[in-house]
Design a protein around this motif. Structure first.
Motif, PDB file in Angstrom:
ATOM      1  N   SER A   1       1.883  -6.496   1.944  1.00 20.48           N
ATOM      2  CA  SER A   1       2.045  -6.202   3.364  1.00 20.48           C
ATOM      3  C   SER A   1       3.419  -5.594   3.630  1.00 20.48           C
ATOM      4  O   SER A   1       4.419  -6.011   3.038  1.00 20.48           O
ATOM      5  N   PRO A   2       3.505  -4.618   4.522  1.00 22.41           N
ATOM      6  CA  PRO A   2       4.790  -3.968   4.806  1.00 22.41           C
ATOM      7  C   PRO A   2       5.562  -4.692   5.896  1.00 22.41           C
ATOM      8  O   PRO A   2       5.031  -5.573   6.585  1.00 22.41           O
ATOM      9  N   LEU A   3       6.823  -4.327   6.033  1.00 19.71           N
ATOM     10  CA  LEU A   3       7.627  -4.776   7.160  1.00 19.71           C
ATOM     11  C   LEU A   3       7.084  -4.126   8.427  1.00 19.71           C
ATOM     12  O   LEU A   3       7.039  -2.906   8.552  1.00 19.71           O
ATOM     13  N   LEU A   4       6.647  -4.956   9.348  1.00 15.01           N
ATOM     14  CA  LEU A   4       6.068  -4.470  10.599  1.00 15.01           C
ATOM     15  C   LEU A   4       6.923  -4.945  11.766  1.00 15.01           C
ATOM     16  O   LEU A   4       7.761  -5.840  11.633  1.00 15.01           O
ATOM     17  N   TYR A   5       6.685  -4.383  12.907  1.00 14.29           N
ATOM     18  CA  TYR A   5       7.407  -4.774  14.116  1.00 14.29           C
ATOM     19  C   TYR A   5       6.407  -5.250  15.169  1.00 14.29           C
ATOM     20  O   TYR A   5       6.632  -5.095  16.356  1.00 14.29           O
ATOM     21  N   GLU A   6       5.300  -5.829  14.704  1.00 11.77           N
ATOM     22  CA  GLU A   6       4.251  -6.273  15.600  1.00 11.77           C
ATOM     23  C   GLU A   6       3.480  -7.416  14.974  1.00 11.77           C
ATOM     24  O   GLU A   6       3.534  -7.641  13.754  1.00 11.77           O
ATOM     25  N   THR A   7       2.763  -8.139  15.808  1.00 10.34           N
ATOM     26  CA  THR A   7       1.864  -9.191  15.349  1.00 10.34           C
ATOM     27  C   THR A   7       0.436  -8.820  15.728  1.00 10.34           C
ATOM     28  O   THR A   7       0.207  -7.916  16.523  1.00 10.34           O
ATOM     29  N   GLY A   8      -0.511  -9.533  15.164  1.00 11.41           N
ATOM     30  CA  GLY A   8      -1.913  -9.286  15.463  1.00 11.41           C
ATOM     31  C   GLY A   8      -2.661  -8.745  14.271  1.00 11.41           C
ATOM     32  O   GLY A   8      -2.126  -8.630  13.153  1.00 11.41           O
TER      33      GLY A   8
ATOM     34  N   SER B   1      -0.370   4.585   9.505  1.00 14.11           N
ATOM     35  CA  SER B   1       0.987   5.137   9.544  1.00 14.11           C
ATOM     36  C   SER B   1       1.912   4.584   8.474  1.00 14.11           C
ATOM     37  O   SER B   1       2.857   5.264   8.064  1.00 14.11           O
ATOM     38  N   VAL B   2       1.678   3.356   8.017  1.00 14.20           N
ATOM     39  CA  VAL B   2       2.575   2.731   7.048  1.00 14.20           C
ATOM     40  C   VAL B   2       1.827   2.564   5.737  1.00 14.20           C
ATOM     41  O   VAL B   2       0.749   1.957   5.704  1.00 14.20           O
ATOM     42  N   GLN B   3       2.367   3.106   4.668  1.00 16.33           N
ATOM     43  CA  GLN B   3       1.718   3.035   3.369  1.00 16.33           C
ATOM     44  C   GLN B   3       2.556   2.211   2.397  1.00 16.33           C
ATOM     45  O   GLN B   3       3.789   2.277   2.403  1.00 16.33           O
ATOM     46  N   THR B   4       1.869   1.411   1.595  1.00 18.33           N
ATOM     47  CA  THR B   4       2.515   0.665   0.528  1.00 18.33           C
ATOM     48  C   THR B   4       1.764   0.948  -0.763  1.00 18.33           C
ATOM     49  O   THR B   4       0.579   1.320  -0.747  1.00 18.33           O
ATOM     50  N   LEU B   5       2.446   0.763  -1.867  1.00 18.73           N
ATOM     51  CA  LEU B   5       1.834   0.997  -3.169  1.00 18.73           C
ATOM     52  C   LEU B   5       1.212  -0.300  -3.658  1.00 18.73           C
ATOM     53  O   LEU B   5       1.905  -1.309  -3.853  1.00 18.73           O
ATOM     54  N   GLY B   6      -0.127  -0.293  -3.820  1.00 21.17           N
ATOM     55  CA  GLY B   6      -0.815  -1.448  -4.354  1.00 21.17           C
ATOM     56  C   GLY B   6      -0.765  -1.457  -5.873  1.00 21.17           C
ATOM     57  O   GLY B   6      -0.145  -0.597  -6.506  1.00 21.17           O
TER      58      GLY B   6
ATOM     59  N   ASP C   1       8.564  -2.632   0.722  1.00 18.33           N
ATOM     60  CA  ASP C   1       7.160  -2.933   0.443  1.00 18.33           C
ATOM     61  C   ASP C   1       6.970  -3.576  -0.922  1.00 18.33           C
ATOM     62  O   ASP C   1       6.087  -3.201  -1.703  1.00 18.33           O
ATOM     63  N   VAL C   2       7.809  -4.562  -1.202  1.00 13.83           N
ATOM     64  CA  VAL C   2       7.675  -5.322  -2.442  1.00 13.83           C
ATOM     65  C   VAL C   2       7.483  -6.787  -2.082  1.00 13.83           C
ATOM     66  O   VAL C   2       7.830  -7.233  -0.981  1.00 13.83           O
TER      67      VAL C   2
ATOM     68  N   MET D   1       5.017 -10.911   9.832  1.00 12.64           N
ATOM     69  CA  MET D   1       5.182  -9.484  10.142  1.00 12.64           C
ATOM     70  C   MET D   1       6.383  -8.900   9.402  1.00 12.64           C
ATOM     71  O   MET D   1       6.551  -7.684   9.350  1.00 12.64           O
ATOM     72  N   MET D   2       7.203  -9.765   8.784  1.00 15.69           N
ATOM     73  CA  MET D   2       8.337  -9.279   8.002  1.00 15.69           C
ATOM     74  C   MET D   2       7.889  -8.633   6.696  1.00 15.69           C
ATOM     75  O   MET D   2       8.652  -7.917   6.066  1.00 15.69           O
ATOM     76  N   GLY D   3       6.644  -8.863   6.304  1.00 12.65           N
ATOM     77  CA  GLY D   3       6.114  -8.208   5.127  1.00 12.65           C
ATOM     78  C   GLY D   3       6.434  -8.944   3.839  1.00 12.65           C
ATOM     79  O   GLY D   3       6.992 -10.041   3.827  1.00 12.65           O
ATOM     80  N   GLY D   4       6.045  -8.307   2.707  1.00 12.33           N
ATOM     81  CA  GLY D   4       6.327  -8.869   1.402  1.00 12.33           C
ATOM     82  C   GLY D   4       5.268  -9.826   0.884  1.00 12.33           C
ATOM     83  O   GLY D   4       5.481 -10.473  -0.139  1.00 12.33           O
ATOM     84  N   LYS D   5       4.109  -9.913   1.579  1.00 15.83           N
ATOM     85  CA  LYS D   5       3.052 -10.838   1.141  1.00 15.83           C
ATOM     86  C   LYS D   5       2.066 -10.092   0.242  1.00 15.83           C
ATOM     87  O   LYS D   5       1.488  -9.081   0.638  1.00 15.83           O
ATOM     88  N   ASP D   6       1.880 -10.591  -0.961  1.00 11.73           N
ATOM     89  CA  ASP D   6       0.913 -10.008  -1.882  1.00 11.73           C
ATOM     90  C   ASP D   6      -0.455 -10.615  -1.589  1.00 11.73           C
ATOM     91  O   ASP D   6      -0.597 -11.840  -1.539  1.00 11.73           O
ATOM     92  N   PHE D   7      -1.462  -9.764  -1.366  1.00 12.60           N
ATOM     93  CA  PHE D   7      -2.805 -10.295  -1.129  1.00 12.60           C
ATOM     94  C   PHE D   7      -3.821  -9.582  -2.010  1.00 12.60           C
ATOM     95  O   PHE D   7      -3.664  -8.417  -2.373  1.00 12.60           O
ATOM     96  N   LEU D   8      -4.858 -10.348  -2.342  1.00 11.02           N
ATOM     97  CA  LEU D   8      -5.908  -9.890  -3.233  1.00 11.02           C
ATOM     98  C   LEU D   8      -7.060  -9.307  -2.425  1.00 11.02           C
ATOM     99  O   LEU D   8      -7.520  -9.917  -1.460  1.00 11.02           O
ATOM    100  N   VAL D   9      -7.514  -8.127  -2.822  1.00 12.60           N
ATOM    101  CA  VAL D   9      -8.715  -7.547  -2.237  1.00 12.60           C
ATOM    102  C   VAL D   9      -9.900  -8.098  -3.020  1.00 12.60           C
ATOM    103  O   VAL D   9     -10.134  -7.727  -4.176  1.00 12.60           O
ATOM    104  N   GLN D  10     -10.624  -9.029  -2.392  1.00 13.19           N
ATOM    105  CA  GLN D  10     -11.703  -9.714  -3.100  1.00 13.19           C
ATOM    106  C   GLN D  10     -12.888  -8.774  -3.352  1.00 13.19           C
ATOM    107  O   GLN D  10     -13.123  -7.837  -2.597  1.00 13.19           O
ATOM    108  N   HIS D  11     -13.609  -9.088  -4.420  1.00 16.07           N
ATOM    109  CA  HIS D  11     -14.856  -8.394  -4.783  1.00 16.07           C
ATOM    110  C   HIS D  11     -14.628  -6.948  -5.243  1.00 16.07           C
ATOM    111  O   HIS D  11     -15.596  -6.267  -5.575  1.00 16.07           O
TER     112      HIS D  11
END
Length: 818
Positions: A116-123, A99-104, A261-262, A72-82
């Motif tokens: 992934s952004p810095l969040l204050y929640e899990t799930g 509510s939270v936007q990051t630049l892909g 968001d890096v 939830m701390m953010g900073g994970k780069d993930f691939l949008v498959q397909h």
């Protein structure tokens, strides 16, 4: 064109459309802005793949991502498959929870990435993607934000000798500090190493109470991405001293300090002893004492949360069996060697699964090697409640419900101040006293397994070999529903046998998510969330809406519901085994095949109409009872994602009246000698061997039945008399407070005992004798020493006198001579 052919022609046209941003959002022949919907010319629902009804552009708009989880701390780069975007004209924008936007970004191969952004929640966090600079967000998916402690080591930076970091500046703790990381995890030749601090501001328990991570300063900039950095820490500037909890973040040097968001690697959150000022390093004990006092003053102003957290189970066996309300605390786990840093005298701890409703507090319960709860009244290793639940609590995001971090500020950092950096632990434990178990009531257990056999909450048992979908349990108290699908077993020769077993179990409570566990052939168990298959390649714990989900090695799934109810599903032989645990509040509020929970097995066979079949009902009558609890389509929780399931269970009858099983009373069961040797007196095992002709099936049934019996035994109520204090100016022997336990009392030297030396915990939950008192004066030992010493002195004097008399009698004639 005939009207009846028009829809099919439109469907054919729709499926011919290629992927991309072309289709209008919401158009019925596309999945643009329609993910999860069944209506229209084609389906965008997760079940469409198995049914062959998907829109052709499903994968272009209903996104699959890799990896699917991160801290939830953010900073994970993930691939949008397909999703391919070879010539982007506009930037990619990824939006999380509206509510939270990051630049892909789009890589050199045209693949789309988000960070992934810095969040204050899990799930599971819903996210959408815009390819037109934020004008529209027609593509959607789900990101799993996890507790920082559940992130794999390869995804974090590592504080080498983390204890040194958190004790730095105290006596014997100094020198170099080192942080390491996987250099290949960051695509950069140079990195910046930053310190971030965590704080919670505003009036506690008000709307102004806010959680905030802040970039403080950089330890190094443009340092080689070698995977290691060593430095000698210096006290931070005074304006940074208020932050005492934080974490390191490692990012590419191309980003400015604190860039949001890096892609990044975070360390564990920790106590920032190494960055504290010279006043801490000059006298850490005095500094920590003052911090401990400030924490005490704050605690005295905050509401008392202790009455809201649940009581601990009395024994380790109860704590491990009550899987609906308590779960292993990974910081002290006997399955991982009992490395209990904060509870060195314990072998295992558990935490309450759910945070308390009003204050978001948690409970922790720790146990000794003997299986007895350890209390803080007796040891600093004892169980401690938490103002902030370590796992957080919905709706998260605001104190004290921020996972991990609220707990750090209000429960862990204060432990450092009062117990680890200063010898003032009694001050901490007075405000975090252990809950004993006098008010604990173990849950009630019911199970279904084998062919299938049912053991109700009140202990009635029966066999029901129906083919269909049935209500195992329903309760209006929390709108809890547990449903199961029973199907015949297919023999190795390909024929269907006359017995059936559970092949799928689905659960929902209130407006929670729906979780279904089902058999998936050689793959073992498959878990579906709202009818979509989940993957557990990265995480085996998920925070879901209204429940927690845990998948253990060995094909076992645990579902922990907000009410404290628990459902465990596992593979036993060719079928599923299911166990349901219900807290005491469900008493008189249950219906279905698992019976009426009210301590009366005589009414467990209650039909929907309220008619009650007697406990002596025949298996044919009980078959009618089972059929009466068939699921209705309108309330079904089960998934129909194949033609077989649709035709057999959705369009067919929920209970198949043409399927007639074997009825034990009407069939001469002649168990073989091998079956008798295997099963002993377990009639469930004998029946399953007779029906299937397969010893392995019977063995699986016997194992499941024995597991149920062991769980029932572990959950037996235990009487506790509660903690018994030692006398002032004395001590006690014994820290076990359950029925039959004995405590012995002793006084210190110079004090005498007034009262009983021994007290026994009685069956009514009271001690046979209260704690005695120790009065100033000579103790029994001293008095006995004086008495025996006096007697010895008298004996010595007497012996000397006798010897002198004898000597005088021998010498008197000589002295009479003239």
């Amino acid at each position: 064109m005939p009207p009846l052919l028009l829809p099919w022609a439109l469907l054919l046209l729709a499926t011919a459309l290629g992927p991309g941003p072309g289709p209008v959002a919401g158009a019925q022949g596309t999945c643009s802005s329609r993910c999860g919907q069944r209506d229209g010319l084609c389906s965008c629902h997760p079940t469409c793949t198995g049914l062959g009804t998907c829109c052709r552009d499903l994968q272009d708009f209903c996104l699959e991502i890799q990896p699917y989880s991160g801290s939830m701390m953010g900073g994970k780069d993930f691939l949008v498959q397909h999703l391919h975007w070879p010539s982007p004209s506009d930037p990619v924008i990824c939006r999380f929870r509206e509510s939270v936007q990051t630049l892909g970004h789009v890589d050199h191969s045209g693949h789309v990435h988000c960070v992934s952004p810095l969040l204050y929640e899990t799930g599971r966090i819903p996210f959408t993607v815009s390819m037109d600079n934020g004008a529209s967000f027609p593509r959607s998916g789900s990101w799993l934000a996890v507790h920082p402690s559940k992130v794999s080591d390869s995804e974090k930076s590592q504080l080498v000798n983390e204890t040194l970091w958190q004790y730095y500046g105290t006596p014997g703790a100094g020198g170099n500090l080192t942080v390491t990381w996987s250099a290949t995890a960051l695509p950069s030749s140079a990195v910046n190493i930053e310190l971030w601090g965590y704080e919670e501001t505003g009036k506690p328990y008000s709307r102004e109470w806010m959680a905030k991570w802040s970039y403080l300063y950089s330890l190094a900039t443009n340092t080689p991405n070698s995977g290691s950095f060593t430095f000698v820490p210096q006290p931070a500037a005074p304006n940074y001293q208020k932050w005492q909890v934080g974490a390191l973040r490692i990012v590419s040097s191309q980003h400015h300090g604190g860039a949001k968001d890096v892609q990044a690697l975070w360390s564990n959150e920790h106590a920032l002893a190494w960055h504290l000022g010279p006043d801490f390093q000059a006298d850490p004990v005095a500094w920590a004492r003052s911090q401990c006092q400030a924490w005490e003053e704050l605690e005295d102003q905050l509401p008392d949360f202790l009455a809201e957290v649940p009581d601990c189970p009395c024994t380790l066996a109860q704590a491990r069996a009550d899987s609906g309300r308590f779960h292993t605390d990974y910081g002290c786990d006997m399955e991982r060697g009992s490395v209990c840093t904060y509870h060195p005298g314990a072998v295992h701890c558990v935490r309450s699964v759910q945070a308390s409703p009003r204050y978001g507090a948690g409970q922790q319960c720790c146990y000794s090697r003997e299986g007895t709860q350890i209390l803080t009244h007796d040891s600093t290793s004892g169980s401690t409640p938490d103002r902030g639940h370590d796992w957080g609590a919905p709706p998260f995001r605001a104190p004290p419900r921020v996972p991990g971090l609220s707990h750090w500020l209000y429960d862990v950092l204060s432990f450092y101040h009062c117990c680890l950096w200063a010898p003032a632990c009694p001050r901490y434990l007075r405000r975090r006293p252990s809950s004993d178990c006098r008010a604990y009531r173990p849950p009630r257990l019911a199970s279904a397994f084998g062919d299938p056999h049912f053991v109700t909450f009140d202990g009635a048992n029966f066999t029901f070999n129906g083919r269909g979908e049935y209500v195992l349990l329903e309760s209006a108290l929390t709108r809890l529903s547990v449903q199961g699908r029973a199907e015949p077993r297919t023999s190795p020769q390909g024929r269907q046998e006359r017995g059936t077993g559970l092949t799928a179990v689905a659960v929902r409570e209130e407006d929670s998510d729906v979780v279904e566990v089902r058999l998936a052939g050689a793959a073992g168990l498959q878990v579906l969330l709202n009818q979509e298959a989940l993957r557990f390649t990265e995480q085996n714990w998920m925070d879901l809406k209204g429940m927690f989900l845990s998948v253990a090695v060995g094909d076992r799934v645990s579902i922990m519901l907000a009410s404290g109810a628990g459902v465990e599903v596992s593979v036993q032989g060719p079928f599923l085994s299911v166990a349901v645990l219900l807290p005491e509040k469900f008493s008189t509020h249950t219906h279905g095949l698992l019976g009426t929970l009210n301590d009366d097995p005589n009414d467990d066979f209650t039909l929907r109409s309220g008619q009650v079949l007697p406990p002596t009902a025949s298996s044919r009558e009980l078959h009618r009872f089972g059929a009466d609890w068939a699921v209705q389509n309108a309330s079904s929780l089960l998934t129909y994602d194949s033609p077989h399931l649709v035709n057999t269970f959705l369009k067919g009858p929920k209970h198949d009246p043409t399927f007639l099983p074997l009825f034990p009373e009407e069939t001469a069961l002649r168990p073989s000698q091998a079956a008798v040797e295997l099963c002993g007196d377990d009639r469930f095992c004998i029946f399953d061997v007779a029906v299937t002709g397969n010893l392995s099936v019977g063995n699986a049934t016997r194992a499941a039945h024995q597991l149920h019996q062991r769980h029932v035994q572990s959950l037996q109520p235990v009487v506790s008399c509660g903690w018994l204090a030692p006398p002032s100016n004395g001590r006690k022997d014994g820290t076990r407070y359950l029925v039959g336990s004995t405590v012995f009392f002793h006084c210190d030297n110079g004090f005498s005992l007034d009262g009983a030396e021994v007290s026994h915990c009685q069956a009514d939950g009271t001690w046979s004798r209260p704690t005695p008192t120790c009065h100033p004066g000579r103790s029994h030992t001293v008095l006995l020493s004086i008495i025996f010493g006096g007697l010895a002195a008298v004996a010595v004097v007497g012996l000397i006198y006798v010897l002198l008399r004898r000597r005088k009698s021998h010498t008197s004639p000589w002295t009479s001579r003239p």
